[in-house]
Motif scaffolding. Structure first.
Motif, PDB file in Angstrom:
ATOM      1  N   LEU A  79     -15.427 -11.242   7.126  1.00  0.00           N
ATOM      2  CA  LEU A  79     -15.470 -11.878   8.444  1.00  0.00           C
ATOM      3  C   LEU A  79     -15.293 -13.390   8.313  1.00  0.00           C
ATOM      4  O   LEU A  79     -14.612 -14.018   9.137  1.00  0.00           O
ATOM      5  N   TRP A  80     -15.895 -13.983   7.282  1.00  0.00           N
ATOM      6  CA  TRP A  80     -15.689 -15.415   7.056  1.00  0.00           C
ATOM      7  C   TRP A  80     -14.224 -15.702   6.731  1.00  0.00           C
ATOM      8  O   TRP A  80     -13.648 -16.695   7.207  1.00  0.00           O
ATOM      9  N   GLU A  81     -13.600 -14.857   5.925  1.00  0.00           N
ATOM     10  CA  GLU A  81     -12.182 -15.064   5.623  1.00  0.00           C
ATOM     11  C   GLU A  81     -11.345 -15.033   6.905  1.00  0.00           C
ATOM     12  O   GLU A  81     -10.434 -15.857   7.083  1.00  0.00           O
ATOM     13  N   THR A  82     -11.649 -14.090   7.774  1.00  0.00           N
ATOM     14  CA  THR A  82     -10.899 -13.977   9.028  1.00  0.00           C
ATOM     15  C   THR A  82     -11.113 -15.204   9.900  1.00  0.00           C
ATOM     16  O   THR A  82     -10.161 -15.748  10.488  1.00  0.00           O
ATOM     17  N   PHE A  83     -12.354 -15.666   9.981  1.00  0.00           N
ATOM     18  CA  PHE A  83     -12.662 -16.863  10.772  1.00  0.00           C
ATOM     19  C   PHE A  83     -11.940 -18.090  10.210  1.00  0.00           C
ATOM     20  O   PHE A  83     -11.316 -18.856  10.953  1.00  0.00           O
ATOM     21  N   LEU A  84     -12.014 -18.293   8.915  1.00  0.00           N
ATOM     22  CA  LEU A  84     -11.408 -19.471   8.287  1.00  0.00           C
ATOM     23  C   LEU A  84      -9.892 -19.470   8.421  1.00  0.00           C
ATOM     24  O   LEU A  84      -9.267 -20.522   8.549  1.00  0.00           O
ATOM     25  N   ALA A  85      -9.293 -18.277   8.387  1.00  0.00           N
ATOM     26  CA  ALA A  85      -7.836 -18.187   8.529  1.00  0.00           C
ATOM     27  C   ALA A  85      -7.409 -18.455   9.976  1.00  0.00           C
ATOM     28  O   ALA A  85      -6.471 -19.210  10.222  1.00  0.00           O
ATOM     29  N   ARG A  86      -8.105 -17.834  10.919  1.00  0.00           N
ATOM     30  CA  ARG A  86      -7.710 -17.961  12.323  1.00  0.00           C
ATOM     31  C   ARG A  86      -8.055 -19.318  12.917  1.00  0.00           C
ATOM     32  O   ARG A  86      -7.258 -19.906  13.651  1.00  0.00           O
ATOM     33  N   VAL A  87      -9.236 -19.821  12.609  1.00  0.00           N
ATOM     34  CA  VAL A  87      -9.726 -21.032  13.269  1.00  0.00           C
ATOM     35  C   VAL A  87      -9.328 -22.303  12.522  1.00  0.00           C
ATOM     36  O   VAL A  87      -8.941 -23.298  13.138  1.00  0.00           O
ATOM     37  N   LEU A  88      -9.413 -22.280  11.190  1.00  0.00           N
ATOM     38  CA  LEU A  88      -9.126 -23.483  10.406  1.00  0.00           C
ATOM     39  C   LEU A  88      -7.774 -23.441   9.704  1.00  0.00           C
ATOM     40  O   LEU A  88      -7.367 -24.419   9.083  1.00  0.00           O
ATOM     41  N   ASN A  89      -7.104 -22.272   9.765  1.00  0.00           N
ATOM     42  CA  ASN A  89      -5.749 -22.139   9.215  1.00  0.00           C
ATOM     43  C   ASN A  89      -5.687 -22.494   7.728  1.00  0.00           C
ATOM     44  O   ASN A  89      -4.740 -23.124   7.258  1.00  0.00           O
ATOM     45  N   LEU A  90      -6.702 -22.082   6.971  1.00  0.00           N
ATOM     46  CA  LEU A  90      -6.697 -22.317   5.536  1.00  0.00           C
ATOM     47  C   LEU A  90      -5.757 -21.334   4.847  1.00  0.00           C
ATOM     48  O   LEU A  90      -5.402 -20.300   5.393  1.00  0.00           O
ATOM     49  N   THR A  91      -5.367 -21.664   3.614  1.00  0.00           N
ATOM     50  CA  THR A  91      -4.489 -20.777   2.859  1.00  0.00           C
ATOM     51  C   THR A  91      -5.266 -19.550   2.376  1.00  0.00           C
ATOM     52  O   THR A  91      -6.502 -19.574   2.307  1.00  0.00           O
ATOM     53  N   PRO A  92      -4.558 -18.461   2.009  1.00  0.00           N
ATOM     54  CA  PRO A  92      -5.247 -17.265   1.513  1.00  0.00           C
ATOM     55  C   PRO A  92      -6.198 -17.548   0.351  1.00  0.00           C
ATOM     56  O   PRO A  92      -7.301 -17.005   0.298  1.00  0.00           O
ATOM     57  N   TYR A  93      -5.777 -18.395  -0.591  1.00  0.00           N
ATOM     58  CA  TYR A  93      -6.657 -18.706  -1.727  1.00  0.00           C
ATOM     59  C   TYR A  93      -7.863 -19.514  -1.269  1.00  0.00           C
ATOM     60  O   TYR A  93      -8.993 -19.271  -1.706  1.00  0.00           O
ATOM     61  N   GLU A  94      -7.654 -20.472  -0.367  1.00  0.00           N
ATOM     62  CA  GLU A  94      -8.751 -21.304   0.126  1.00  0.00           C
ATOM     63  C   GLU A  94      -9.797 -20.479   0.867  1.00  0.00           C
ATOM     64  O   GLU A  94     -11.002 -20.657   0.655  1.00  0.00           O
ATOM     65  N   ILE A  95      -9.340 -19.565   1.728  1.00  0.00           N
ATOM     66  CA  ILE A  95     -10.319 -18.789   2.498  1.00  0.00           C
ATOM     67  C   ILE A  95     -11.144 -17.892   1.584  1.00  0.00           C
ATOM     68  O   ILE A  95     -12.338 -17.671   1.817  1.00  0.00           O
ATOM     69  N   HIS A  96     -10.509 -17.392   0.517  1.00  0.00           N
ATOM     70  CA  HIS A  96     -11.249 -16.541  -0.417  1.00  0.00           C
ATOM     71  C   HIS A  96     -12.330 -17.342  -1.135  1.00  0.00           C
ATOM     72  O   HIS A  96     -13.480 -16.899  -1.243  1.00  0.00           O
ATOM     73  N   GLN A  97     -11.979 -18.528  -1.614  1.00  0.00           N
ATOM     74  CA  GLN A  97     -12.929 -19.355  -2.343  1.00  0.00           C
ATOM     75  C   GLN A  97     -14.091 -19.794  -1.463  1.00  0.00           C
ATOM     76  O   GLN A  97     -15.254 -19.780  -1.883  1.00  0.00           O
ATOM     77  N   GLU A  98     -13.807 -20.209  -0.245  1.00  0.00           N
ATOM     78  CA  GLU A  98     -14.870 -20.633   0.670  1.00  0.00           C
ATOM     79  C   GLU A  98     -15.772 -19.462   1.049  1.00  0.00           C
ATOM     80  O   GLU A  98     -16.999 -19.593   1.117  1.00  0.00           O
ATOM     81  N   ALA A  99     -15.157 -18.306   1.310  1.00  0.00           N
ATOM     82  CA  ALA A  99     -15.940 -17.124   1.696  1.00  0.00           C
ATOM     83  C   ALA A  99     -16.849 -16.660   0.568  1.00  0.00           C
ATOM     84  O   ALA A  99     -17.928 -16.106   0.821  1.00  0.00           O
TER      85      ALA A  99
END
Length: 217
Positions: A79-99
């Protein structure tokens, strides 16, 4: 619950259910970047707490209690990956690391609010299924690209998001929901040849094992 415990249980679940590998000490050590001795020590402790079933030299399995916790961590992560991708438009690698960090610091109340805000998604940006609050997962009918016969497919799930592989996917426009055509195999029998956006691309076996597809009918 400690971060190390959550990562251990999540690792067991994903090895078997996401990667099709045995949840043994060797594979867990590689996935969690810790020694096999540390794996053994953690396994004994979690077996005492009835999160796992552990016997020396045998594959480790989750109890119902352990599976519930593992799926809870996976739910927060995806769910965090989905939020970070949709709302903050981070890259696939970035959203994984943050999540990876956020999954351990999020209350059930907040993750429920994020789920509602996103419209209760069933899949994250990589195509991974998101468990619902009870731990149930949406049904999947996918195959690995390496096993796909010639024909037209939709890219439905991508795993193994190392920076190098993530860059390969981005550079070659291999994205979730992308339509590709699998061509007849080359004479060597190695790798997979696909056509994507009018370009022909040769994908080696290791990368082809990271891509799941759905056949178009």
């Amino acid at each position: 619950m400690s971060v190390s415990t959550e990562n251990f249980l999540k690792g067991i679940y994903q090895l078997k259910n996401d990667y099709g590998e045995k949840a043994n000490s060797s594979n867990l050590a590689k996935r969690l970047y810790i020694s096999r001795a540390a794996i053994t020590d953690m396994a004994r402790k979690l077996a005492e707490k009835e999160f796992i079933i552990y016997e020396k030299y045998r594959e480790i399995s989750l109890t119902d209690k352990g599976r519930k916790l593992a799926l809870s961590v996976i739910r927060r992560h995806r769910l965090w990956e989905t939020f970070l991708a949709r709302v903050l438009n981070l890259t696939p690698y970035e959203i994984h690391q943050e999540a990876e960090m956020l999954e351990h610091q999020t209350s059930e109340n907040l993750i429920s609010k994020i789920d509602e805000f996103l419209g209760y998604p069933q899949f994250d940006p990589h195509g991974d299924p998101i468990p619902d609050p009870t731990g149930r997962l949406p049904k999947l009918n996918l195959m690995l690209l390496i096993h796909a016969k010639p024909g037209r497919y939709t890219v439905s799930r991508i795993q193994n998001l190392s920076p190098e592989i993530a860059l390969f996917f981005k550079t070659n426009h291999i994205l979730i929901k992308q339509i590709i055509t699998v061509k007849p195999p080359n004479p060597t029998g190695k790798g997979v040849i696909i056509e994507i956006e009018n370009s022909t691309l040769h994908i080696d076996d290791e990368i082809a094992k990271c891509i799941y597809v759905n056949e178009l009918t």
